[in-house]
Scaffold this motif. Structure first.
Motif, PDB file in Angstrom:
ATOM      1  N   THR A 217      12.914  15.104  -7.264  1.00  0.00           N
ATOM      2  CA  THR A 217      13.519  13.820  -6.953  1.00  0.00           C
ATOM      3  C   THR A 217      12.454  12.883  -6.398  1.00  0.00           C
ATOM      4  OG1 THR A 217      15.658  14.832  -6.461  1.00  0.00           O
ATOM      5  CG2 THR A 217      15.256  12.634  -5.572  1.00  0.00           C
ATOM      6  N   ILE A 218      12.365  11.678  -6.972  1.00  0.00           N
ATOM      7  CA  ILE A 218      11.414  10.673  -6.517  1.00  0.00           C
ATOM      8  C   ILE A 218      12.148   9.690  -5.617  1.00  0.00           C
ATOM      9  CG2 ILE A 218       9.809   8.865  -7.212  1.00  0.00           C
ATOM     10  CD1 ILE A 218       8.989  11.708  -8.006  1.00  0.00           C
ATOM     11  N   ILE A 219      11.618   9.484  -4.421  1.00  0.00           N
ATOM     12  CA  ILE A 219      12.225   8.581  -3.446  1.00  0.00           C
ATOM     13  C   ILE A 219      11.219   7.496  -3.085  1.00  0.00           C
ATOM     14  CG2 ILE A 219      13.217   8.378  -1.135  1.00  0.00           C
ATOM     15  CD1 ILE A 219      13.995  11.343  -1.361  1.00  0.00           C
ATOM     16  N   LEU A 220      11.653   6.244  -3.099  1.00  0.00           N
ATOM     17  CA  LEU A 220      10.834   5.141  -2.609  1.00  0.00           C
ATOM     18  C   LEU A 220      11.376   4.727  -1.253  1.00  0.00           C
ATOM     19  CD1 LEU A 220      10.190   2.843  -5.712  1.00  0.00           C
ATOM     20  CD2 LEU A 220       9.090   4.979  -5.033  1.00  0.00           C
ATOM     21  N   GLU A 221      10.509   4.741  -0.253  1.00  0.00           N
ATOM     22  CA  GLU A 221      10.905   4.419   1.121  1.00  0.00           C
ATOM     23  C   GLU A 221      10.147   3.189   1.593  1.00  0.00           C
ATOM     24  OE1 GLU A 221      12.890   4.090   3.422  1.00  0.00           O
ATOM     25  OE2 GLU A 221      12.994   6.062   4.400  1.00  0.00           O
ATOM     26  N   VAL A 222      10.871   2.299   2.260  1.00  0.00           N
ATOM     27  CA  VAL A 222      10.271   1.113   2.879  1.00  0.00           C
ATOM     28  C   VAL A 222      10.654   1.146   4.358  1.00  0.00           C
ATOM     29  CG1 VAL A 222      10.121  -1.393   2.906  1.00  0.00           C
ATOM     30  CG2 VAL A 222      10.466  -0.187   0.734  1.00  0.00           C
ATOM     31  N   GLY A 223       9.681   1.342   5.235  1.00  0.00           N
ATOM     32  CA  GLY A 223       9.990   1.512   6.646  1.00  0.00           C
ATOM     33  C   GLY A 223      10.887   2.730   6.818  1.00  0.00           C
ATOM     34  N   ASP A 224      12.014   2.543   7.509  1.00  0.00           N
ATOM     35  CA  ASP A 224      12.987   3.627   7.655  1.00  0.00           C
ATOM     36  C   ASP A 224      14.290   3.275   6.934  1.00  0.00           C
ATOM     37  OD1 ASP A 224      13.842   1.613   9.314  1.00  0.00           O
ATOM     38  OD2 ASP A 224      14.343   2.901  11.005  1.00  0.00           O
TER      39      ASP A 224
ATOM     40  N   GLY B 123      11.979  -6.924   3.750  1.00  0.00           N
ATOM     41  CA  GLY B 123      13.290  -7.418   3.336  1.00  0.00           C
ATOM     42  C   GLY B 123      13.334  -7.787   1.865  1.00  0.00           C
ATOM     43  N   LEU B 124      12.286  -8.470   1.382  1.00  0.00           N
ATOM     44  CA  LEU B 124      12.233  -8.853  -0.026  1.00  0.00           C
ATOM     45  C   LEU B 124      12.106  -7.631  -0.925  1.00  0.00           C
ATOM     46  CD1 LEU B 124       9.913 -12.012   0.053  1.00  0.00           C
ATOM     47  CD2 LEU B 124      12.383 -11.935  -0.308  1.00  0.00           C
ATOM     48  N   LEU B 125      11.319  -6.666  -0.497  1.00  0.00           N
ATOM     49  CA  LEU B 125      11.116  -5.474  -1.317  1.00  0.00           C
ATOM     50  C   LEU B 125      12.392  -4.636  -1.393  1.00  0.00           C
ATOM     51  CD1 LEU B 125       9.205  -3.791  -3.004  1.00  0.00           C
ATOM     52  CD2 LEU B 125       8.414  -2.677  -0.921  1.00  0.00           C
ATOM     53  N   ILE B 126      13.146  -4.581  -0.313  1.00  0.00           N
ATOM     54  CA  ILE B 126      14.406  -3.833  -0.327  1.00  0.00           C
ATOM     55  C   ILE B 126      15.439  -4.561  -1.177  1.00  0.00           C
ATOM     56  CG2 ILE B 126      16.341  -3.044   1.086  1.00  0.00           C
ATOM     57  CD1 ILE B 126      14.249  -2.615   3.351  1.00  0.00           C
ATOM     58  N   GLY B 127      15.553  -5.863  -0.995  1.00  0.00           N
ATOM     59  CA  GLY B 127      16.509  -6.653  -1.762  1.00  0.00           C
ATOM     60  C   GLY B 127      17.918  -6.552  -1.207  1.00  0.00           C
ATOM     61  N   LYS B 128      18.807  -7.419  -1.698  1.00  0.00           N
ATOM     62  CA  LYS B 128      20.189  -7.436  -1.231  1.00  0.00           C
ATOM     63  C   LYS B 128      20.877  -6.126  -1.577  1.00  0.00           C
ATOM     64  CE  LYS B 128      24.392 -10.243  -1.340  1.00  0.00           C
ATOM     65  NZ  LYS B 128      25.046 -11.457  -1.920  1.00  0.00           N
TER      66      LYS B 128
ATOM     67  N   SER C 122       0.875  -1.163   0.000  1.00  0.00           N
ATOM     68  CA  SER C 122       0.000   0.000   0.000  1.00  0.00           C
ATOM     69  C   SER C 122       0.920   1.223   0.000  1.00  0.00           C
ATOM     70  CB  SER C 122      -0.913   0.013   1.230  1.00  0.00           C
ATOM     71  OG  SER C 122      -0.153   0.011   2.426  1.00  0.00           O
ATOM     72  N   ILE C 123       0.461   2.314  -0.601  1.00  0.00           N
ATOM     73  CA  ILE C 123       1.334   3.464  -0.816  1.00  0.00           C
ATOM     74  C   ILE C 123       0.675   4.741  -0.320  1.00  0.00           C
ATOM     75  CG2 ILE C 123       2.525   4.857  -2.571  1.00  0.00           C
ATOM     76  CD1 ILE C 123       2.650   2.382  -4.332  1.00  0.00           C
ATOM     77  N   HIS C 124       1.443   5.561   0.374  1.00  0.00           N
ATOM     78  CA  HIS C 124       1.015   6.936   0.600  1.00  0.00           C
ATOM     79  C   HIS C 124       2.191   7.846   0.254  1.00  0.00           C
ATOM     80  CE1 HIS C 124       3.023   6.499   4.562  1.00  0.00           C
ATOM     81  NE2 HIS C 124       3.114   7.821   4.548  1.00  0.00           N
ATOM     82  N   VAL C 125       1.884   9.059  -0.142  1.00  0.00           N
ATOM     83  CA  VAL C 125       2.873   9.957  -0.729  1.00  0.00           C
ATOM     84  C   VAL C 125       3.013  11.210   0.127  1.00  0.00           C
ATOM     85  CG1 VAL C 125       3.532  11.224  -2.822  1.00  0.00           C
ATOM     86  CG2 VAL C 125       2.224   9.096  -3.017  1.00  0.00           C
ATOM     87  N   THR C 126       4.261  11.626   0.317  1.00  0.00           N
ATOM     88  CA  THR C 126       4.535  12.892   0.999  1.00  0.00           C
ATOM     89  C   THR C 126       5.414  13.757   0.110  1.00  0.00           C
ATOM     90  OG1 THR C 126       6.469  11.951   2.135  1.00  0.00           O
ATOM     91  CG2 THR C 126       4.348  11.868   3.278  1.00  0.00           C
TER      92      THR C 126
ATOM     93  N   THR D 195       8.196  11.599  -1.874  1.00  0.00           N
ATOM     94  CA  THR D 195       8.506  10.282  -1.323  1.00  0.00           C
ATOM     95  C   THR D 195       7.272   9.392  -1.375  1.00  0.00           C
ATOM     96  OG1 THR D 195      10.160  11.231   0.183  1.00  0.00           O
ATOM     97  CG2 THR D 195       9.353   9.016   0.682  1.00  0.00           C
ATOM     98  N   TYR D 196       7.443   8.214  -1.978  1.00  0.00           N
ATOM     99  CA  TYR D 196       6.391   7.197  -2.022  1.00  0.00           C
ATOM    100  C   TYR D 196       6.725   6.167  -0.932  1.00  0.00           C
ATOM    101  CZ  TYR D 196       4.759   9.079  -6.459  1.00  0.00           C
ATOM    102  OH  TYR D 196       4.254   9.903  -7.440  1.00  0.00           O
ATOM    103  N   HIS D 197       5.906   6.139   0.115  1.00  0.00           N
ATOM    104  CA  HIS D 197       6.126   5.224   1.232  1.00  0.00           C
ATOM    105  C   HIS D 197       5.406   3.907   0.921  1.00  0.00           C
ATOM    106  CE1 HIS D 197       7.689   8.488   3.839  1.00  0.00           C
ATOM    107  NE2 HIS D 197       6.857   9.237   3.137  1.00  0.00           N
ATOM    108  N   LEU D 198       6.181   2.840   0.756  1.00  0.00           N
ATOM    109  CA  LEU D 198       5.630   1.534   0.406  1.00  0.00           C
ATOM    110  C   LEU D 198       5.537   0.675   1.672  1.00  0.00           C
ATOM    111  CD1 LEU D 198       6.596   2.734  -2.310  1.00  0.00           C
ATOM    112  CD2 LEU D 198       7.280   0.440  -3.001  1.00  0.00           C
ATOM    113  N   LYS D 199       4.320   0.332   2.049  1.00  0.00           N
ATOM    114  CA  LYS D 199       4.107  -0.465   3.251  1.00  0.00           C
ATOM    115  C   LYS D 199       3.804  -1.902   2.851  1.00  0.00           C
ATOM    116  CE  LYS D 199       1.440  -0.629   7.556  1.00  0.00           C
ATOM    117  NZ  LYS D 199       0.363   0.001   8.352  1.00  0.00           N
TER     118      LYS D 199
END
Length: 249
Positions: free
Chosen positions: A171-178, A141-146, A121-125, A132-136
């Protein structure tokens, strides 16, 4: 006359020729819609053409002289595919509103993550220079990747999409958690460690390859360290930062 569709003009013409059991020389082509490839799955349109059979050459009158004087059929006009005016750099794409682009980009990211089995799910700031697109997700771990490879690849796609649809520089930023905050702390620590090594040995230190926004963190973090200086070397995803002693004149 019936119309025919295809992924491009030539494909639409071939579809019509097959349906009419005619050759290209036996028809005239009217292009009704040039079609559009779209971008990242959005805005794709099929090409549409109308095929009209050419009239049969008039029969030669009995009193006509030698066959060389028969009226030749009208030359068949060559099919020239028009240049689309609504490609990725065209004005209509550039004039999309920020709200529209934001909604489409969110939908695109949701579709990709669903396909790889990581629904989000996504919310944007927003702030002055970045969005920043916050991806919940339950699978951070899988979404971040190695080493952040998965989320960085998605961020590259998101930035490319935005740049093709909006005029303003953002600038477009994708954030997962912190993750971005934690990664910035790690990168800053690596920069400090490299600076100390350079000062101690006098030799340059090559940091691991990093995406552009992480290299920016290193450049900014060491900008206040007057003992060292930084620059980037390499190409593409192998581009990395070199930390070396500051030049004195």
């Amino acid at each position: 006359m019936p119309t025919y569709e295809g992924s491009d003009i030539q494909a639409a013409v071939n579809e019509g020729l097959q349906a009419m059991h005619l050759t290209r020389e036996e028809v005239s082509v009217d292009v009704l819609e040039a079609g559009k490839k779209g971008f990242l799955g959005f805005g794709r349109r099929l090409a549409v053409v109308r095929l009209t059979p050419n009239e049969q050459p008039s029969q030669v009158k009995q009193s006509a002289p030698a066959p060389v004087q028969q009226s030749a059929p009208a030359p068949v006009q060559e099919l020239v595919e028009p240049t689309p005016t609504d490609n990725l750099t065209s004005t209509p794409q550039k004039r999309k509103s920020g709200v529209e682009t934001e909604a489409e980009l969110s939908a695109y990211l949701e579709a990709i993550t669903a396909q790889i089995g990581i629904p989000v799910s996504i919310h944007v700031t927003h702030d002055h220079r970045s969005t920043t697109y916050h991806l919940k997700t339950d699978k951070e771990g899988l979404l971040i990747g190695k080493h952040g490879k998965t989320i960085n690849a998605l961020q590259y796609l998101a930035q490319t999409y935005f740049d093709h649809h909006m005029k303003g520089k953002q600038t477009i930023i994708l954030e997962v958690g912190d993750y971005r905050q934690r990664r910035a702390a790690i990168v800053s620590h690596l920069a400090d460690k490299a600076a100390r090594e350079v000062v101690a040995t006098g030799k340059p230190v090559f940091l691991e390859p990093m995406p552009a926004f992480e290299r920016k963190i290193v450049h900014g973090h060491l900008a206040t360290n007057h003992h060292v200086q930084t620059h980037s070397e390499g190409q593409g995803d192998r581009r990395s930062i070199v930390v070396e002693l500051a030049r004195t004149f």
